[in-house]
Design a protein around this motif. Structure first.
Motif, PDB file in Angstrom:
ATOM      1  N   ALA A 183      63.208  18.568  49.176  1.00  0.00           N
ATOM      2  CA  ALA A 183      61.929  18.994  49.748  1.00  0.00           C
ATOM      3  C   ALA A 183      61.719  20.496  49.568  1.00  0.00           C
ATOM      4  O   ALA A 183      60.615  20.949  49.215  1.00  0.00           O
ATOM      5  CB  ALA A 183      61.867  18.632  51.226  1.00  0.00           C
ATOM      6  N   ILE A 184      62.760  21.267  49.777  1.00  0.00           N
ATOM      7  CA  ILE A 184      62.637  22.726  49.664  1.00  0.00           C
ATOM      8  C   ILE A 184      62.304  23.131  48.240  1.00  0.00           C
ATOM      9  O   ILE A 184      61.415  23.974  47.996  1.00  0.00           O
ATOM     10  CB  ILE A 184      63.940  23.413  50.133  1.00  0.00           C
ATOM     11  N   MET A 185      62.986  22.537  47.266  1.00  0.00           N
ATOM     12  CA  MET A 185      62.738  22.896  45.878  1.00  0.00           C
ATOM     13  C   MET A 185      61.360  22.432  45.412  1.00  0.00           C
ATOM     14  O   MET A 185      60.709  23.103  44.612  1.00  0.00           O
ATOM     15  CB  MET A 185      63.834  22.324  44.981  1.00  0.00           C
ATOM     16  N   ALA A 186      60.915  21.297  45.928  1.00  0.00           N
ATOM     17  CA  ALA A 186      59.566  20.833  45.590  1.00  0.00           C
ATOM     18  C   ALA A 186      58.521  21.812  46.114  1.00  0.00           C
ATOM     19  O   ALA A 186      57.551  22.149  45.413  1.00  0.00           O
ATOM     20  CB  ALA A 186      59.328  19.441  46.174  1.00  0.00           C
ATOM     21  N   VAL A 187      58.714  22.298  47.336  1.00  0.00           N
ATOM     22  CA  VAL A 187      57.783  23.282  47.912  1.00  0.00           C
ATOM     23  C   VAL A 187      57.811  24.581  47.114  1.00  0.00           C
ATOM     24  O   VAL A 187      56.759  25.172  46.825  1.00  0.00           O
ATOM     25  CB  VAL A 187      58.129  23.548  49.395  1.00  0.00           C
ATOM     26  N   LEU A 188      59.007  25.043  46.748  1.00  0.00           N
ATOM     27  CA  LEU A 188      59.116  26.281  45.964  1.00  0.00           C
ATOM     28  C   LEU A 188      58.457  26.131  44.601  1.00  0.00           C
ATOM     29  O   LEU A 188      57.818  27.073  44.107  1.00  0.00           O
ATOM     30  CB  LEU A 188      60.591  26.666  45.800  1.00  0.00           C
ATOM     31  N   PHE A 189      58.612  24.966  43.983  1.00  0.00           N
ATOM     32  CA  PHE A 189      57.985  24.743  42.688  1.00  0.00           C
ATOM     33  C   PHE A 189      56.466  24.811  42.808  1.00  0.00           C
ATOM     34  O   PHE A 189      55.791  25.480  42.016  1.00  0.00           O
ATOM     35  CB  PHE A 189      58.408  23.391  42.111  1.00  0.00           C
ATOM     36  N   VAL A 190      55.915  24.124  43.802  1.00  0.00           N
ATOM     37  CA  VAL A 190      54.460  24.127  44.000  1.00  0.00           C
ATOM     38  C   VAL A 190      53.971  25.531  44.352  1.00  0.00           C
ATOM     39  O   VAL A 190      52.953  26.010  43.818  1.00  0.00           O
ATOM     40  CB  VAL A 190      54.069  23.118  45.091  1.00  0.00           C
ATOM     41  N   ALA A 191      54.700  26.214  45.240  1.00  0.00           N
ATOM     42  CA  ALA A 191      54.279  27.550  45.677  1.00  0.00           C
ATOM     43  C   ALA A 191      54.306  28.550  44.528  1.00  0.00           C
ATOM     44  O   ALA A 191      53.378  29.363  44.368  1.00  0.00           O
ATOM     45  CB  ALA A 191      55.183  28.026  46.818  1.00  0.00           C
ATOM     46  N   SER A 192      55.346  28.512  43.713  1.00  0.00           N
ATOM     47  CA  SER A 192      55.439  29.448  42.589  1.00  0.00           C
ATOM     48  C   SER A 192      54.372  29.157  41.545  1.00  0.00           C
ATOM     49  O   SER A 192      53.780  30.082  40.966  1.00  0.00           O
ATOM     50  CB  SER A 192      56.830  29.411  41.970  1.00  0.00           C
ATOM     51  N   SER A 193      54.094  27.881  41.308  1.00  0.00           N
ATOM     52  CA  SER A 193      53.054  27.519  40.345  1.00  0.00           C
ATOM     53  C   SER A 193      51.685  27.972  40.830  1.00  0.00           C
ATOM     54  O   SER A 193      50.896  28.555  40.067  1.00  0.00           O
ATOM     55  CB  SER A 193      53.044  25.997  40.124  1.00  0.00           C
ATOM     56  N   ALA A 194      51.398  27.717  42.111  1.00  0.00           N
ATOM     57  CA  ALA A 194      50.119  28.150  42.679  1.00  0.00           C
ATOM     58  C   ALA A 194      50.016  29.666  42.692  1.00  0.00           C
ATOM     59  O   ALA A 194      48.942  30.238  42.409  1.00  0.00           O
ATOM     60  CB  ALA A 194      49.967  27.593  44.097  1.00  0.00           C
ATOM     61  N   GLY A 195      51.119  30.329  43.010  1.00  0.00           N
ATOM     62  CA  GLY A 195      51.109  31.791  43.022  1.00  0.00           C
ATOM     63  C   GLY A 195      50.805  32.374  41.659  1.00  0.00           C
ATOM     64  O   GLY A 195      50.038  33.348  41.535  1.00  0.00           O
ATOM     65  N   MET A 196      51.383  31.801  40.610  1.00  0.00           N
ATOM     66  CA  MET A 196      51.096  32.280  39.257  1.00  0.00           C
ATOM     67  C   MET A 196      49.634  32.061  38.894  1.00  0.00           C
ATOM     68  O   MET A 196      48.997  32.923  38.272  1.00  0.00           O
ATOM     69  CB  MET A 196      52.018  31.580  38.248  1.00  0.00           C
ATOM     70  N   ALA A 197      49.086  30.903  39.280  1.00  0.00           N
ATOM     71  CA  ALA A 197      47.682  30.624  38.968  1.00  0.00           C
ATOM     72  C   ALA A 197      46.761  31.618  39.669  1.00  0.00           C
ATOM     73  O   ALA A 197      45.825  32.167  39.058  1.00  0.00           O
ATOM     74  CB  ALA A 197      47.332  29.197  39.376  1.00  0.00           C
ATOM     75  N   LEU A 198      47.017  31.883  40.948  1.00  0.00           N
ATOM     76  CA  LEU A 198      46.169  32.803  41.706  1.00  0.00           C
ATOM     77  C   LEU A 198      46.288  34.232  41.178  1.00  0.00           C
ATOM     78  O   LEU A 198      45.275  34.920  40.977  1.00  0.00           O
ATOM     79  CB  LEU A 198      46.545  32.752  43.187  1.00  0.00           C
ATOM     80  N   LEU A 199      47.515  34.685  40.957  1.00  0.00           N
ATOM     81  CA  LEU A 199      47.707  36.051  40.450  1.00  0.00           C
ATOM     82  C   LEU A 199      47.201  36.186  39.023  1.00  0.00           C
ATOM     83  O   LEU A 199      46.680  37.241  38.633  1.00  0.00           O
ATOM     84  CB  LEU A 199      49.187  36.427  40.527  1.00  0.00           C
ATOM     85  N   GLY A 200      47.353  35.117  38.222  1.00  0.00           N
ATOM     86  CA  GLY A 200      46.842  35.153  36.858  1.00  0.00           C
ATOM     87  C   GLY A 200      45.330  35.274  36.836  1.00  0.00           C
ATOM     88  O   GLY A 200      44.763  36.040  36.043  1.00  0.00           O
ATOM     89  N   ALA A 201      44.647  34.524  37.710  1.00  0.00           N
ATOM     90  CA  ALA A 201      43.185  34.626  37.794  1.00  0.00           C
ATOM     91  C   ALA A 201      42.773  36.014  38.263  1.00  0.00           C
ATOM     92  O   ALA A 201      41.840  36.625  37.705  1.00  0.00           O
ATOM     93  CB  ALA A 201      42.648  33.552  38.746  1.00  0.00           C
ATOM     94  N   TRP A 202      43.470  36.516  39.269  1.00  0.00           N
ATOM     95  CA  TRP A 202      43.145  37.851  39.804  1.00  0.00           C
ATOM     96  C   TRP A 202      43.371  38.947  38.766  1.00  0.00           C
ATOM     97  O   TRP A 202      42.525  39.822  38.568  1.00  0.00           O
ATOM     98  CB  TRP A 202      43.994  38.121  41.046  1.00  0.00           C
ATOM     99  N   SER A 203      44.503  38.898  38.075  1.00  0.00           N
ATOM    100  CA  SER A 203      44.818  39.968  37.115  1.00  0.00           C
ATOM    101  C   SER A 203      43.900  39.943  35.906  1.00  0.00           C
ATOM    102  O   SER A 203      43.755  40.949  35.205  1.00  0.00           O
ATOM    103  CB  SER A 203      46.277  39.860  36.654  1.00  0.00           C
TER     104      SER A 203
END
Length: 382
Positions: free
Chosen positions: A238-258
């Protein structure tokens, strides 16, 4: 060693892993990473930022799949850094360089011939018109100018050259941690400090360390470290699944912002790939999380039916061939498909990735069977 297969009370135990048997989660990682590579290359229009939901979709898919090559490096490190327990260095070089060198050479040769013979049937192949020749092939091969997605092979050969040295120190956990910290600091940490305004001129002279600036080496070492020294934690899946989703979403958000998405100043004219790239700290977290998530599934994978396992092994064995030739199909589709079909698939990058993957897998499996069949018949013809 990893405690993935440690006994758990009140649960049926999987069959023991036989000596030299490949762990089944590795098959899964090969398949998932292979498809992710295809997805990365069906979303390449992301490099031309547009103020549309379609562009944002491609950026999100890039963020979801950017782990592809890092996980390949991790699997290689896991499998190879302990090679001294299985065979001598001479055998290591013979086995690894023969396999990768043969694949890179034959793949490059096949692409070169196709592009030279049909330069207007593949996107970007016009540069090969009228240049066919041994010297031209050698120049392009040495500079990765035939199929530039083959950069992975040039990087993995570098890691193979280092492996006999690294294999002497990886049995010491502290040494591996020291190497990981240095490599992470130089290959991931320094680019991050530049994002916060540090001028590279102030660190280039002091920290220009080519060995540790290789992010490929970071993933290579991390694969061995995580598999060998990581002790599974409570609720790891469960922890690794959450980290995978969070890191993927974080890259998408920061990529759009940058890239200026939804900013008053508008989108960048040049695509900023830092946050959705393999040197991003979020990508490191994503790759490690996926690796551990797959590792956590080993117990379940050891209980799947034999027929399903054969399919998994077959798809995993096709991964190298798919990596070699999927961009050839993508580039052909971009020029030779009817415009209506090409445009529709272009608007559906995930669907396009599925089509490319399935077709390429089928061609690779058929080609492998045909080659094996020819080899079996060869003695009868001589």
């Amino acid at each position: 060693m990893t405690e993935t297969n440690a006994p758990v009370h009140n649960q049926p135990q999987p069959a023991p892993v036989k000596r030299n048997e490949v762990l089944r989660f590795v098959y899964v990682l090969n398949i998932v990473s292979c498809f992710a590579v295809v997805l990365l290359h069906t979303t390449l229009p992301v490099y031309s930022p547009q103020p549309t939901w379609h562009w944002l979709e491609m950026l999100s898919l890039q963020s979801l799949a950017i782990f592809a090559v890092p996980v390949f490096f991790m699997v290689s490190g896991m499998n190879l850094l302990g090679y001294r327990n299985r065979y001598p260095t001479s055998v290591f070089f013979r086995k690894r360089f023969w396999r990768v060198g043969k694949a890179m050479l034959l793949g490059s040769l096949a692409c070169y011939v196709l592009f030279c013979v049909f330069p207007y049937s593949f996107y970007g192949a016009e540069q090969f018109a009228g240049v066919f020749g041994v010297v031209d092939f050698i120049k392009r091969f040495l500079t990765n100018q035939i199929n530039d997605t083959y950069w992975f092979f040039y990087s993995i050969i570098y890691l193979y050259v280092l492996t006999p040295i690294l294999s002497l120190v990886v049995h010491n956990r502290r040494c591996v941690e020291y190497l990981l910290v240095l490599t992470a600091a130089i290959s991931v940490g320094l680019p991050l400090t530049e994002r916060f305004g540090l001028n590279p001129i102030y660190v280039n002279s002091l920290l220009s360390w080519p060995l540790f600036s290789s992010v490929a080496l970071l993933y290579f070492l991390a694969g061995y470290y995580v598999h060998t020294y990581w002790k599974p934690i409570r609720h790891q899946t469960a922890i690794m699944a959450v980290l995978f989703v969070a890191s993927s979403a974080g890259m998408a958000l920061l990529g759009a912002w940058s890239n200026g998405y939804a900013k008053p100043s508008g989108l960048n004219t040049q695509y900023d790939s830092y946050y959705v790239g393999i040197t991003s700290p979020l990508c490191v977290m994503q790759a490690i999380a996926l690796f551990l998530l797959a590792q956590s599934a080993e117990r379940w994978l050891r209980s799947i039916p034999e027929r399903a396992l054969r399919v998994v092994k077959l798809l995993s064995s096709a991964a190298l061939g798919v990596y070699l030739f999927h961009t050839v199909l993508i580039n052909w589709m971009g020029v030779s498909l009817p415009s209506a079909i090409a445009n529709t698939l272009g608007m559906l990058p995930l669907t396009k990735a599925v089509v490319v993957y399935v077709v390429t897998v089928a061609l690779v499996i058929a080609g492998t069977w045909l080659i094996a069949r020819c080899k079996s018949l060869l003695p009868h013809w001589m």
